[in-house]
Motif scaffolding. Structure first.
Motif, PDB file in Angstrom:
ATOM      1  N   ASP A  13      32.105 -18.955 -25.013  1.00 53.03           N
ATOM      2  CA  ASP A  13      31.806 -19.588 -26.294  1.00 53.03           C
ATOM      3  C   ASP A  13      32.963 -20.533 -26.574  1.00 53.03           C
ATOM      4  O   ASP A  13      34.063 -20.096 -26.899  1.00 53.03           O
ATOM      5  CB  ASP A  13      31.665 -18.560 -27.417  1.00 53.03           C
ATOM      6  N   ASP A  15      33.410 -22.498 -28.983  1.00 53.38           N
ATOM      7  CA  ASP A  15      33.727 -22.615 -30.408  1.00 53.38           C
ATOM      8  C   ASP A  15      33.946 -24.067 -30.828  1.00 53.38           C
ATOM      9  O   ASP A  15      34.791 -24.371 -31.652  1.00 53.38           O
ATOM     10  CB  ASP A  15      34.952 -21.765 -30.739  1.00 53.38           C
ATOM     11  N   GLY A  16      33.182 -24.983 -30.207  1.00 54.88           N
ATOM     12  CA  GLY A  16      33.258 -26.391 -30.571  1.00 54.88           C
ATOM     13  C   GLY A  16      34.375 -27.165 -29.883  1.00 54.88           C
ATOM     14  O   GLY A  16      34.558 -28.356 -30.148  1.00 54.88           O
ATOM     15  N   HIS A  17      35.122 -26.537 -28.997  1.00 50.77           N
ATOM     16  CA  HIS A  17      36.206 -27.225 -28.295  1.00 50.77           C
ATOM     17  C   HIS A  17      35.653 -28.131 -27.197  1.00 50.77           C
ATOM     18  O   HIS A  17      34.513 -27.988 -26.763  1.00 50.77           O
ATOM     19  CB  HIS A  17      37.177 -26.208 -27.694  1.00 50.77           C
ATOM     20  N   LYS A  53      28.151 -21.736 -24.315  1.00 50.48           N
ATOM     21  CA  LYS A  53      27.686 -22.363 -25.561  1.00 50.48           C
ATOM     22  C   LYS A  53      28.840 -23.009 -26.309  1.00 50.48           C
ATOM     23  O   LYS A  53      30.004 -22.665 -26.125  1.00 50.48           O
ATOM     24  CB  LYS A  53      26.978 -21.336 -26.442  1.00 50.48           C
ATOM     25  N   ASN A  54      28.469 -23.996 -27.139  1.00 48.13           N
ATOM     26  CA  ASN A  54      29.412 -24.656 -28.051  1.00 48.13           C
ATOM     27  C   ASN A  54      30.617 -25.252 -27.338  1.00 48.13           C
ATOM     28  O   ASN A  54      31.756 -25.094 -27.769  1.00 48.13           O
ATOM     29  CB  ASN A  54      29.884 -23.669 -29.129  1.00 48.13           C
ATOM     30  N   CYS A  86      25.871 -27.558 -25.734  1.00 45.56           N
ATOM     31  CA  CYS A  86      26.970 -28.098 -24.929  1.00 45.56           C
ATOM     32  C   CYS A  86      26.671 -29.555 -24.593  1.00 45.56           C
ATOM     33  O   CYS A  86      25.534 -29.997 -24.692  1.00 45.56           O
ATOM     34  CB  CYS A  86      27.114 -27.315 -23.629  1.00 45.56           C
TER      35      CYS A  86
END
Length: 95
Positions: A13, A15-17, A53-54, A86
């Motif tokens: 995950d 986490d938006g990185h 994800k993300n 992604c």
């Protein structure tokens, strides 16, 4: 000498990185390295049920003689891969 990495079995995950500047160039000399693939994760393990994800990848260069992808270079029979929310940016080169 065989310099292949262990197959991946897990989840990520991001986490938006965003992964920036990934540079992987593999010119394999052994049979197993040739079938490993190149990517953020070179190869999924047999029976893996993996979710990524993300996560984003940008400003990357990945090269392999057989199999290349931004997130997962190759899979083994029986592995399941889910990629959710992604992206690979326009500055990702796969060769």
């Amino acid at each position: 000498m065989d310099n292949t990495l262990a197959d991946f079995k897990g989840n990520i995950d991001g986490d938006g990185h965003i992964v920036y500047g990934l540079y992987l160039e593999n010119n394999p000399t052994s049979y197993s390295a040739y079938h490993q693939g190149t990517g953020l994760i070179p190869r999924l393990a047999a029976g893996a049920n993996t979710t990524i994800k993300n996560l984003g990848i940008d400003y990357a260069y990945l090269h392999h003689a057989n199999s290349v992808a931004a997130f997962v270079g190759s899979t083994v029979d029986g592995s399941i891969l889910t990629i959710d929310s992604c992206y690979a940016g326009e500055n990702v080169t796969l060769k």
